[in-house]
Design a protein around this motif. Structure first.
Motif, PDB file in Angstrom:
ATOM      1  N   GLY A 182       0.810  -1.209   0.000  1.00 45.15           N
ATOM      2  CA  GLY A 182       0.000   0.000   0.000  1.00 45.15           C
ATOM      3  C   GLY A 182       0.844   1.259   0.000  1.00 45.15           C
ATOM      4  N   PRO A 183       0.218   2.413  -0.190  1.00 43.69           N
ATOM      5  CA  PRO A 183       0.956   3.675  -0.272  1.00 43.69           C
ATOM      6  C   PRO A 183       1.613   4.034   1.049  1.00 43.69           C
ATOM      7  N   ARG A 184       2.846   4.505   0.974  1.00 47.32           N
ATOM      8  CA  ARG A 184       3.559   5.001   2.150  1.00 47.32           C
ATOM      9  C   ARG A 184       3.829   6.499   2.049  1.00 47.32           C
ATOM     10  N   ASP A 185       3.670   7.047   0.858  1.00 46.73           N
ATOM     11  CA  ASP A 185       3.770   8.493   0.700  1.00 46.73           C
ATOM     12  C   ASP A 185       2.522   9.133   1.318  1.00 46.73           C
ATOM     13  N   PRO A 186       2.681  10.114   2.202  1.00 48.72           N
ATOM     14  CA  PRO A 186       1.512  10.681   2.892  1.00 48.72           C
ATOM     15  C   PRO A 186       0.445  11.223   1.950  1.00 48.72           C
ATOM     16  N   GLU A 187       0.852  11.925   0.898  1.00 48.35           N
ATOM     17  CA  GLU A 187      -0.133  12.492  -0.012  1.00 48.35           C
ATOM     18  C   GLU A 187      -0.867  11.402  -0.788  1.00 48.35           C
ATOM     19  N   ALA A 188      -0.148  10.363  -1.188  1.00 50.45           N
ATOM     20  CA  ALA A 188      -0.796   9.256  -1.900  1.00 50.45           C
ATOM     21  C   ALA A 188      -1.761   8.520  -0.983  1.00 50.45           C
ATOM     22  N   LEU A 189      -1.379   8.344   0.269  1.00 52.30           N
ATOM     23  CA  LEU A 189      -2.253   7.660   1.222  1.00 52.30           C
ATOM     24  C   LEU A 189      -3.552   8.434   1.411  1.00 52.30           C
ATOM     25  N   LEU A 190      -3.439   9.713   1.714  1.00 56.84           N
ATOM     26  CA  LEU A 190      -4.654  10.491   1.952  1.00 56.84           C
ATOM     27  C   LEU A 190      -5.460  10.673   0.669  1.00 56.84           C
ATOM     28  N   GLY A 191      -4.790  10.706  -0.469  1.00 55.80           N
ATOM     29  CA  GLY A 191      -5.516  10.767  -1.731  1.00 55.80           C
ATOM     30  C   GLY A 191      -6.373   9.541  -1.937  1.00 55.80           C
ATOM     31  N   ALA A 192      -5.844   8.375  -1.585  1.00 57.63           N
ATOM     32  CA  ALA A 192      -6.624   7.132  -1.706  1.00 57.63           C
ATOM     33  C   ALA A 192      -7.779   7.109  -0.713  1.00 57.63           C
ATOM     34  N   THR A 240      -6.312  13.391  12.744  1.00 58.80           N
ATOM     35  CA  THR A 240      -5.668  12.095  12.996  1.00 58.80           C
ATOM     36  C   THR A 240      -5.110  11.497  11.706  1.00 58.80           C
ATOM     37  N   LEU A 241      -5.791  11.718  10.588  1.00 60.22           N
ATOM     38  CA  LEU A 241      -5.248  11.251   9.315  1.00 60.22           C
ATOM     39  C   LEU A 241      -3.955  11.983   8.976  1.00 60.22           C
ATOM     40  N   TRP A 242      -3.928  13.285   9.223  1.00 57.01           N
ATOM     41  CA  TRP A 242      -2.702  14.064   9.018  1.00 57.01           C
ATOM     42  C   TRP A 242      -1.558  13.498   9.865  1.00 57.01           C
ATOM     43  N   ALA A 243      -1.819  13.272  11.154  1.00 59.65           N
ATOM     44  CA  ALA A 243      -0.775  12.798  12.059  1.00 59.65           C
ATOM     45  C   ALA A 243      -0.283  11.408  11.672  1.00 59.65           C
ATOM     46  N   ALA A 244      -1.215  10.517  11.338  1.00 59.50           N
ATOM     47  CA  ALA A 244      -0.811   9.160  10.965  1.00 59.50           C
ATOM     48  C   ALA A 244      -0.023   9.160   9.659  1.00 59.50           C
ATOM     49  N   ILE A 275      -4.039   3.170  13.321  1.00 61.78           N
ATOM     50  CA  ILE A 275      -3.647   3.235  11.911  1.00 61.78           C
ATOM     51  C   ILE A 275      -2.174   2.902  11.753  1.00 61.78           C
ATOM     52  N   VAL A 276      -1.323   3.563  12.522  1.00 63.16           N
ATOM     53  CA  VAL A 276       0.125   3.366  12.375  1.00 63.16           C
ATOM     54  C   VAL A 276       0.513   1.927  12.695  1.00 63.16           C
ATOM     55  N   ALA A 277      -0.087   1.339  13.736  1.00 61.49           N
ATOM     56  CA  ALA A 277       0.247  -0.029  14.132  1.00 61.49           C
ATOM     57  C   ALA A 277      -0.309  -1.069  13.178  1.00 61.49           C
ATOM     58  N   ALA A 278      -1.179  -0.670  12.251  1.00 60.72           N
ATOM     59  CA  ALA A 278      -1.670  -1.619  11.257  1.00 60.72           C
ATOM     60  C   ALA A 278      -0.573  -2.044  10.296  1.00 60.72           C
ATOM     61  N   ALA A 279       0.436  -1.198  10.121  1.00 62.97           N
ATOM     62  CA  ALA A 279       1.547  -1.530   9.233  1.00 62.97           C
ATOM     63  C   ALA A 279       2.474  -2.540   9.894  1.00 62.97           C
ATOM     64  N   PRO A 280       3.080  -3.434   9.119  1.00 63.43           N
ATOM     65  CA  PRO A 280       3.989  -4.424   9.707  1.00 63.43           C
ATOM     66  C   PRO A 280       5.107  -3.794  10.525  1.00 63.43           C
ATOM     67  N   GLU A 281       5.534  -2.583  10.147  1.00 64.26           N
ATOM     68  CA  GLU A 281       6.643  -1.929  10.837  1.00 64.26           C
ATOM     69  C   GLU A 281       6.172  -0.865  11.812  1.00 64.26           C
ATOM     70  N   GLY A 282       4.872  -0.842  12.161  1.00 64.53           N
ATOM     71  CA  GLY A 282       4.340   0.314  12.860  1.00 64.53           C
ATOM     72  C   GLY A 282       3.956   0.135  14.304  1.00 64.53           C
TER      73      GLY A 282
END
Length: 302
Positions: A182-192, A240-244, A275-282
């Protein structure tokens, strides 16, 4: 392109990882409602343990337990679980607390109660969004299904369009983050996320969050986006979306940035942590997890 559906055991593992991140954020964030701990927040010092979680975590546990048992959101089972495990001392809002008490003690219909809240408008509070990140993690790589299931979850207690939109936004973000591709770039993530959120003030706020991704001053961002001071979805979820999005892979940084904004700290930190902990590295640091009240047995046994 979305990833192939994940095996059930992997779905549950991701949901539990998100749930633990949510619980740590909730429990640690709740400590900063205590004036004696304000200096610790400014200095990024951890307050004394143990840290007890609130209704945010208790309701998120029901979401995970129902997913594990039914494979998707079963609204009747979810409402029943909310009511069964409702603990007044966890800090529930009065309207939802009364609703769950009526469901539990008088076998009232959750559909009628949820629809009748706030003169028939339904609640637009942040309570449905605060509990939903683990559902997003369950649907890793399938943000469209995460959005559909999030709406089903939301309306059991929060029927207002803003509450539903906020819940969808958080679930979609977690589903995208939980997908290793999935997207890791903040703008791409929020765009999706924007592509899947219904028209609402939450959508407009998330667009503003995208425009502020290059801002470093948390206080300024919170002043524009809100930080839960009104406990509504529209003044909670965009921040919260901004912070994550700005702190993927950095649970500590995400927590401190979110907590410094003030407001409804336990809920904003729960959402961001989930949200952050949903990622394998988060995931949260192990010492933080150890200081947090354990999840209830009925939830982890699922």
């Amino acid at each position: 392109m979305t990833a192939a559906p994940r095996p059930e055991a992997d779905r549950l593992a991701r949901a539990l990882a998100s749930l633990r991140g949510l619980a740590v954020g909730d429990a640690l964030g709740s400590q900063f409602f205590v004036p004696a701990h304000y200096p610790a927040l400014r200095e990024r010092r951890l307050p004394p343990a143990p840290w007890q979680w609130t209704d945010d975590t208790e309701m998120a546990c029901s979401v995970v337990a129902v997913l594990a048992r039914h494979g998707a959101v079963d609204q009747d089972a979810l409402a029943a679980s909310f009511a069964e495990h409702h603990d007044f001392d966890r800090g529930y809002g009065p309207a939802i607390g009364r609703m769950l008490r009526l469901v539990r003690q008088e076998d009232a219909d959750w559909r009628e109660l949820s629809a009748a809240l706030f003169d028939g408008q339904g609640s637009w509070g942040n309570g449905a969004a605060m509990r939903i990140a683990p559902l997003g993690a369950w649907y890793a790589g399938d943000p469209d299904q995460a959005a559909r299931q999030a709406e089903l979850s939301a309306v059991t207690t929060h029927r207002h369009v803003e509450a539903v939109a906020g819940t969808v936004a958080v679930a979609v973000a977690a589903a995208l983050v939980a997908d290793p591709a999935g997207p890791r770039d903040p703008e791409a993530l929020l765009g999706a996320v924007l592509d899947r959120v219904p028209r609402s003030a939450v959508l407009a706020g998330t667009r503003r969050a995208v425009d502020m991704l290059d801002y470093d001053d948390v206080a300024t961002v919170a002043a524009v986006l809100g930080c839960g001071r009104r406990t509504s979805a529209l003044d909670t979820v965009p921040f919260t979306l901004w912070a994550a999005a700005r702190h993927l892979g950095d649970y500590e940084g995400a927590f401190w940035a979110t907590a410094r904004a003030g407001g409804d700290v336990d809920t904003t930190c729960a959402i961001v942590g989930g949200i952050v902990a949903a990622a394998p590295e988060g995931g949260p640091p192990a010492p933080w997890t150890r200081r947090t009240e354990p999840l209830p047995e009925w939830a982890v046994a699922a």
